[in-house]
Motif scaffolding. Structure first.
Motif, mmCIF file in Angstrom:
data_model
loop_
_atom_site.group_PDB
_atom_site.id
_atom_site.type_symbol
_atom_site.label_atom_id
_atom_site.label_comp_id
_atom_site.label_asym_id
_atom_site.label_seq_id
_atom_site.Cartn_x
_atom_site.Cartn_y
_atom_site.Cartn_z
ATOM 1 N N VAL A 282 18.092 16.637 10.632
ATOM 2 C CA VAL A 282 17.654 17.098 11.948
ATOM 3 C C VAL A 282 16.317 17.822 11.897
ATOM 4 C CG1 VAL A 282 18.908 19.305 11.857
ATOM 5 C CG2 VAL A 282 18.421 18.243 14.062
ATOM 6 N N ILE A 283 16.061 18.618 10.876
ATOM 7 C CA ILE A 283 14.784 19.313 10.778
ATOM 8 C C ILE A 283 13.647 18.327 10.533
ATOM 9 C CG2 ILE A 283 13.479 21.075 9.530
ATOM 10 C CD1 ILE A 283 15.761 22.195 11.174
ATOM 11 N N ARG A 284 13.926 17.291 9.743
ATOM 12 C CA ARG A 284 12.895 16.326 9.372
ATOM 13 C C ARG A 284 12.596 15.339 10.499
ATOM 14 N NH1 ARG A 284 14.663 12.626 4.625
ATOM 15 N NH2 ARG A 284 15.255 14.705 3.869
ATOM 16 N N LEU A 285 13.639 14.826 11.151
ATOM 17 C CA LEU A 285 13.453 13.771 12.150
ATOM 18 C C LEU A 285 13.480 14.272 13.587
ATOM 19 C CD1 LEU A 285 15.696 10.989 10.553
ATOM 20 C CD2 LEU A 285 13.233 11.338 10.294
ATOM 21 N N GLY A 286 14.047 15.449 13.812
ATOM 22 C CA GLY A 286 14.171 15.957 15.175
ATOM 23 C C GLY A 286 15.506 15.592 15.783
ATOM 24 N N SER A 287 16.077 16.514 16.548
ATOM 25 C CA SER A 287 17.420 16.304 17.094
ATOM 26 C C SER A 287 17.456 15.207 18.146
ATOM 27 C CB SER A 287 17.968 17.610 17.673
ATOM 28 O OG SER A 287 17.148 18.088 18.720
ATOM 29 N N ASP A 288 16.382 15.040 18.929
ATOM 30 C CA ASP A 288 16.386 14.018 19.969
ATOM 31 C C ASP A 288 16.495 12.612 19.386
ATOM 32 O OD1 ASP A 288 16.429 15.526 22.222
ATOM 33 O OD2 ASP A 288 14.288 15.367 22.681
ATOM 34 N N ARG A 289 15.758 12.356 18.311
ATOM 35 C CA ARG A 289 15.789 11.016 17.725
ATOM 36 C C ARG A 289 17.177 10.697 17.179
ATOM 37 N NH1 ARG A 289 11.292 9.683 13.321
ATOM 38 N NH2 ARG A 289 10.034 10.130 15.176
ATOM 39 N N ILE A 290 17.769 11.642 16.477
ATOM 40 C CA ILE A 290 19.111 11.416 15.925
ATOM 41 C C ILE A 290 20.124 11.268 17.055
ATOM 42 C CG2 ILE A 290 20.921 12.401 14.476
ATOM 43 C CD1 ILE A 290 18.742 13.778 12.882
ATOM 44 N N PHE A 291 19.954 12.060 18.103
ATOM 45 C CA PHE A 291 20.841 11.981 19.261
ATOM 46 C C PHE A 291 20.832 10.586 19.872
ATOM 47 C CE2 PHE A 291 20.970 12.544 23.988
ATOM 48 C CZ PHE A 291 22.331 12.790 24.098
ATOM 49 N N ARG A 292 19.645 10.015 20.062
ATOM 50 C CA ARG A 292 19.564 8.683 20.665
ATOM 51 C C ARG A 292 20.150 7.607 19.757
ATOM 52 N NH1 ARG A 292 14.594 10.800 22.663
ATOM 53 N NH2 ARG A 292 13.458 9.978 20.849
ATOM 54 N N VAL A 293 19.922 7.718 18.450
ATOM 55 C CA VAL A 293 20.515 6.754 17.512
ATOM 56 C C VAL A 293 22.033 6.824 17.581
ATOM 57 C CG1 VAL A 293 20.835 6.224 15.061
ATOM 58 C CG2 VAL A 293 18.545 6.700 15.947
#
Length: 408
Positions: A282-293
């Motif tokens: 989450v710190i590296r990619l951002g929570s929004d990107r992981i959320f959408r995946v």
């Protein structure tokens, strides 16, 4: 500012005090799952004991979700005004009273009423535990901490159905609810290890009636609504799974009660792995990107489940595999949606957490009830409701959250 002691305690769980705090926060966030999952294997036994149909038994789950959803709207402003610890303690006492009432119930309607009482007390824990994390951490870090808490608390839904099945094998369904009352008492004792994270100078001085009116202002935040709606669709699929699998697995596919707990636990392991990945990424990619995946994968799994349940493709495995994938995505969807929704409201973390939680669990009320309304003796109702939840979550994440722009 929150004291450095609190920050050190939570950021260094290897220390004895930090470990106690982490375990208590995890237990508080686990109240929804432990209160629902532990009695799922008893659904067929409850239908027999109360001389009623499966739909009425499933309404005991809906009753819990009603209380859990609406109760959060009460505890959020209470926590913002009076701090976190005392409201949590009051909620735990109410939870124990409701658990005892469920154990003494003589009908499904009585149990449904006591489940509402139980839920109103239970929801104080998760809503204020989330607010405590927001008291201490900024957005990406709070998403990471929420995933850590969910990773630890995953033990509850992992063991819940297994424990419930074992209790049912040696005692009765009443013993399951007495066990829940004992769990509430244990957490109440553990609450003594939890520091107050909201000092007096940071509390909301508004009267509760004014604070409750503040929900209308929160509802005007497009970003909060986007996360809440997307998470709500996802939760709708989760609670359709919870309400539907006891009968789909045990009654339709004749899975033994003890084996049901193992199949349920398999999904929780998937969720734990996803939460662990979330804490790392989450710190590296951002929570929004992981959320959408996460919502995209949930949509794929939900549609696959709907097709398999409609046409009988894959038999039992045709349900187990896509459900494993869908439930696992809770590790990507839940923590990131909550952290994103709360990011813009640090001074109203309790109320914002309550509103998001109410919308999440409110859809659970509807989906669990729909399982009863559309039950036809096959897994089809569960399949299409989970599919709708996955697709709705993904579409909302793309259209509502992205359109609202970045958090402020």
């Amino acid at each position: 500012m929150t004291s450095d002691v609190n920050h050190v305690s939570l950021e260094n769980p290897s220390r004895a005090s930090g470990l106690r705090i982490l375990l208590v926060l995890s237990a508080l966030m686990a109240f929804a799952s432990i209160s629902t999952d532990i009695y799922l294997p008893a659904f067929p036994a409850l239908a027999t004991a109360f001389h009623t149909d499966p739909g009425q038994v499933q309404m005991t789950l809906s009753g819990f979700l009603v209380g859990f959803s609406l109760g959060q709207l009460f505890w959020g402003p209470i926590g913002d005004r009076y701090g976190r610890r005392i409201p949590i303690a009051i909620g735990l006492v109410l939870f124990m009273v409701g658990s005892a009432g469920c154990a003494l119930s003589g009908s499904a309607w009585q149990m449904t009423g006591w489940r509402v009482v139980q839920a109103v007390g239970a929801c104080a824990g998760p809503v204020l535990a989330r607010a405590m994390v927001r008291d201490l951490y900024a957005r990406e870090r709070s998403a990471q901490m929420l995933s850590t808490l969910m990773l630890v608390m995953s033990v509850a839904p992992l063991l819940g159905p297994i424990l419930g099945a074992q209790i049912l094998a040696v005692r009765s369904w009443q013993a399951i609810f007495w066990t829940l009352a004992g769990f509430g008492l244990l957490v109440l004792v553990g609450l003594l290890a939890l520091p107050e994270t909201l000092p007096r100078h940071r509390r909301n001085p508004q009267r509760l009636t004014q604070a409750l009116g503040g929900y209308l202002r929160l509802l005007r935040s497009p970003r909060l609504i986007g996360y809440a709606v997307s998470g709500g669709f996802f939760y709708g699929g989760i609670y359709a799974y919870l309400a539907g699998t006891p009968f789909a697995y045990i009654n339709y596919y004749h899975v033994p009660t003890q084996a049901y707990g193992l199949l349920f636990g398999l999904n929780i392991i998937g969720m734990m792995v996803a939460n662990l990945l979330n804490t790392r990424l989450v710190i590296r990619l951002g929570s929004d990107r992981i959320f959408r995946v996460g919502t995209m994968i949930a949509a794929f799994a939900g549609v696959t489940l709907a097709l398999n349940s409609r046409f009988g493709w894959g038999g039992l495995a045709g349900l187990v595999v896509p459900l494993f994938l869908y439930v696992s995505m809770a590790g990507f969807v839940v923590a990131n949606s909550v952290a994103g929704a709360l990011a813009a409201f640090p001074s109203k973390a309790g109320a914002a957490s309550a509103l998001v939680g109410a919308m999440h669990y409110g859809t659970g009320v509807l989906s669990a009830a729909m399982i009863g309304w559309f039950a036809d003796g096959t897994p089809w109702a569960m399949g299409w409701i989970v599919g709708l939840g996955g697709v709705g979550s993904f579409v909302s994440a793309i259209l509502l959250v992205r359109a609202s722009g970045p958090a402020t």
